[in-house]
Design a protein around this motif. Sequence first.
Motif, PDB file in Angstrom:
ATOM      1  N   LEU A  22    -105.494 -25.358  -7.490  1.00 49.32           N
ATOM      2  CA  LEU A  22    -106.266 -24.304  -8.080  1.00 49.32           C
ATOM      3  C   LEU A  22    -106.785 -23.270  -6.943  1.00 49.32           C
ATOM      4  CD1 LEU A  22    -108.924 -26.125 -10.209  1.00 49.32           C
ATOM      5  CD2 LEU A  22    -107.028 -25.172 -11.036  1.00 49.32           C
ATOM      6  N   LEU A  23    -106.781 -22.052  -6.922  1.00 49.68           N
ATOM      7  CA  LEU A  23    -106.809 -20.909  -6.163  1.00 49.68           C
ATOM      8  C   LEU A  23    -108.160 -21.232  -5.497  1.00 49.68           C
ATOM      9  CD1 LEU A  23    -104.016 -20.044  -7.267  1.00 49.68           C
ATOM     10  CD2 LEU A  23    -105.004 -17.631  -7.031  1.00 49.68           C
ATOM     11  N   THR A  24    -108.569 -20.964  -4.357  1.00 48.82           N
ATOM     12  CA  THR A  24    -109.702 -20.662  -3.919  1.00 48.82           C
ATOM     13  C   THR A  24    -110.649 -19.547  -4.168  1.00 48.82           C
ATOM     14  OG1 THR A  24    -108.996 -19.692  -1.851  1.00 48.82           O
ATOM     15  CG2 THR A  24    -109.145 -22.044  -1.843  1.00 48.82           C
ATOM     16  N   ALA A  25    -111.781 -19.370  -3.822  1.00 47.63           N
ATOM     17  CA  ALA A  25    -112.630 -18.098  -4.204  1.00 47.63           C
ATOM     18  C   ALA A  25    -112.230 -16.887  -3.486  1.00 47.63           C
ATOM     19  CB  ALA A  25    -114.065 -18.411  -4.012  1.00 47.63           C
ATOM     20  N   GLU A  26    -111.551 -17.353  -2.335  1.00 43.86           N
ATOM     21  CA  GLU A  26    -111.082 -16.133  -1.364  1.00 43.86           C
ATOM     22  C   GLU A  26    -109.491 -15.618  -2.117  1.00 43.86           C
ATOM     23  OE1 GLU A  26    -109.659 -15.268   3.117  1.00 43.86           O
ATOM     24  OE2 GLU A  26    -110.477 -17.143   2.884  1.00 43.86           O
ATOM     25  N   GLN A  27    -108.857 -16.700  -2.372  1.00 49.28           N
ATOM     26  CA  GLN A  27    -107.630 -16.363  -2.749  1.00 49.28           C
ATOM     27  C   GLN A  27    -107.944 -15.644  -3.945  1.00 49.28           C
ATOM     28  OE1 GLN A  27    -105.918 -20.381  -2.986  1.00 49.28           O
ATOM     29  NE2 GLN A  27    -104.662 -19.962  -1.278  1.00 49.28           N
TER      30      GLN A  27
END
Length: 791
Positions: free
Chosen positions: A357-362
């Motif tokens: 899963l993508l991070t918040a920054e990504q």
Amino acid sequence: MTTLNADTTPSLAASSTASTGLDPTPDVATLRSIATRVRWLSTAIVDAANRGRPNVSGVKAGGHQASCASMVDIMVALWFDALRREDRVSVKPHASPVLHAVNYLLGDLDPKYLPTLRELGGLQSYPSRLKDPDTVDFSTGSVGIGATAALWAALAHRYTAAHFGDTPPAGRFVSLLGDAELDEGAIWEAVADPQVACLGELLWVVDLNRQSLDRVVPDIQIERLQGMFAAAGWQVVTLKWGRAISELFARPGGAQLQQRLETMPNEEYQRMLRAPGCEVADRLLAGQDGPALSELVGSLTADELAAIVRDLGGHDLALLTQTFADVDEHRPTVVFAYTIKGRGLPIEGHPNNNSALLTAEQMSQLAGASGTSLDDPWRTFAAGSREADLCLERAQALRREPTPTCRDLDIPTSLGREHRTAGSTQAALGRLLADLVRDAPGMADRMVTCSPDVASSTNLGGWINKTGVWSATQRRDWFADDGQRVLRWSEVERGRHIELGIAEVNLVSLLGELGTTWSRWGQRLIPVATIYDPFVSRALEPWSYGIYAGGQSILVGTPSGVTLAPEGGAHQSITTPSIGLEQPNCVAWEPAFAQDLEWTFLEAARHVGVPGGTSAYFRLSTRPIDPALANLPDDPDLRERRRRHAIAGGYRLSSHPAGADQVTLVGVGAIMPEVIEAAQRLADQGVCAGIVVLTSPDLVFRSFQQRGHVSGGHSGDILGTLFPAHAPAPLVTVHDGHPHTLAFLAGARGDRIRCLGVSEFGQSSGLADAYRLHGLDAASIVDAALGLTGH
């Protein structure tokens, strides 16, 4: 087999791959913009399910952002260009967020559902035809089964169109599947079926991202896969490279570049995708000789080179739309579209990106690159923009008319046949089907039978002789003039029996799609499949999945148990009663007598092919049983009372009231002669034994769960009728199946119980020896009853 790339596509100057810095054509530019938004929406749907709501259980919602990303361009090319409203599409399970994103942009999904993936009442984890709030043509999630559903739906539509002139037309039947899904045997059983080769409306698109759940696939084996489809009569198209890189292949050094890329292992290619752009040239040239290749690679900037090695056919929208438009509709087609798992995401090409899963920054960075924001993730296109106009245009083009309402069908409660001679329930089924043609022609018109090469051995011969064998194409009957032939195997377009090869998975998969024609095209069918009962377990998953997806049908397992004693343990089925009892949206039946079969079969058919209907499973036998043992009442009112009890789950065979029972013998199916004989032996010893015949332990269990309260279901209070609370008595249950099946009856009144059945593998023997071996003979029943009564 066809490989499409530079030979059949426009020049580099018209490339649709925006990242190369080249100007795409206006139409493809619009598609690319929509694809960018779909990629964002599908990623945001999964993100909202995981980071966007509280997690009090500690169990992650999950999702598959990388698997979605590899499918985006393929699905955009379909929904925003190629599909027609008559087409039906099966979407690979992990790409469900892409489907919802597409439906949202087409106005087919309320935005309130976008943050609800895997939430109660929200978007399902995998596409669900019955449970998702937007348009889903096929339920997928069971790998291999959903992909083949479109194939069987095509066959089902051909059948209904051949028989009923008012069947709405159908277009293509499209399956979108992952390359790892091709490992499933269900795929190849379906592809190899002889009737499939003529289904030109079939289009399969394989997302060839060369990654499975846990790894980068070490060997594509694309030639083997291509050959297997081609050998089955399919047109095979391969989209390996996009137009931009294909033009490079035509330049000096291009042949070496193509060879380098096509001979490097999958793992090396995936690793190159993960490398910084400045390293791509060195990785391409590692171990390579020749100035032409070096000069070609050196002519591109790092960014151009990084983009060009990603220019695969499955991401070239112009190539995709052209391919879908040019498909040969005279035979089934499979398109192998090379893609990158995680295309356009930070996790692109990572070997473990399946559930990453993508991070918040990504996510924030992706939002910026996609022209949206985390503050307004569900933003649509501005009114009047090319993208908004295309969405409106395609929404109108794909909008379907409501499904026509099915005509009423008169299904009798009884056919009136007098069952006077000994016969098996399997033989009785054959006679019943043949009688329908004369006694209930309207019902017979809607009946379609199927079998996996066991039609004659499951007594469908009379029905087939009267109705014929259906074939998608007319076939000449070379044995029509053979006077010694008993079974007339005439394959005609108006036949009502469909014969498949020995592949039980195909059988039940087709059964499920035949069972959805009422809801897809307004044509009610009553599909009936006969299968050897020992093989029900083999077909269990696709059968269950077909029911989950809304298919309503009747599955007949015969012969069952150890009653076919000479066949031994190889053809023994002891767990199937539990399978039937535990299957949702299905009623399991095991009648003992021919009259019971007639009543229960007609009742089961009444509930097939209707809103809120159910499937049915019949467990039948080849053992002849004297119908006189059923002691069928002559009085019409008492006979009707017997019928109502039989279709509710069982009836009491004893002539004395339940209150007189010192012990109650409960029997199911073929074992009833031993139960009746045991009751007589007990009577000779002064023990009053009641007899209860269960036609459906399933319905009796439902009544048990209702605790005697009528709820409007099939069973009502049949438990209280058979085992009245005021008349407790020890119970001996007897079943040619696992004894656990009827153990729940102990809880009805708290009675002491002894459950007789089969819990060991059998061996070839005579019937009496088999029953004695497993403790099902009359002597064993008597011994169990005396033990409970203390005699």
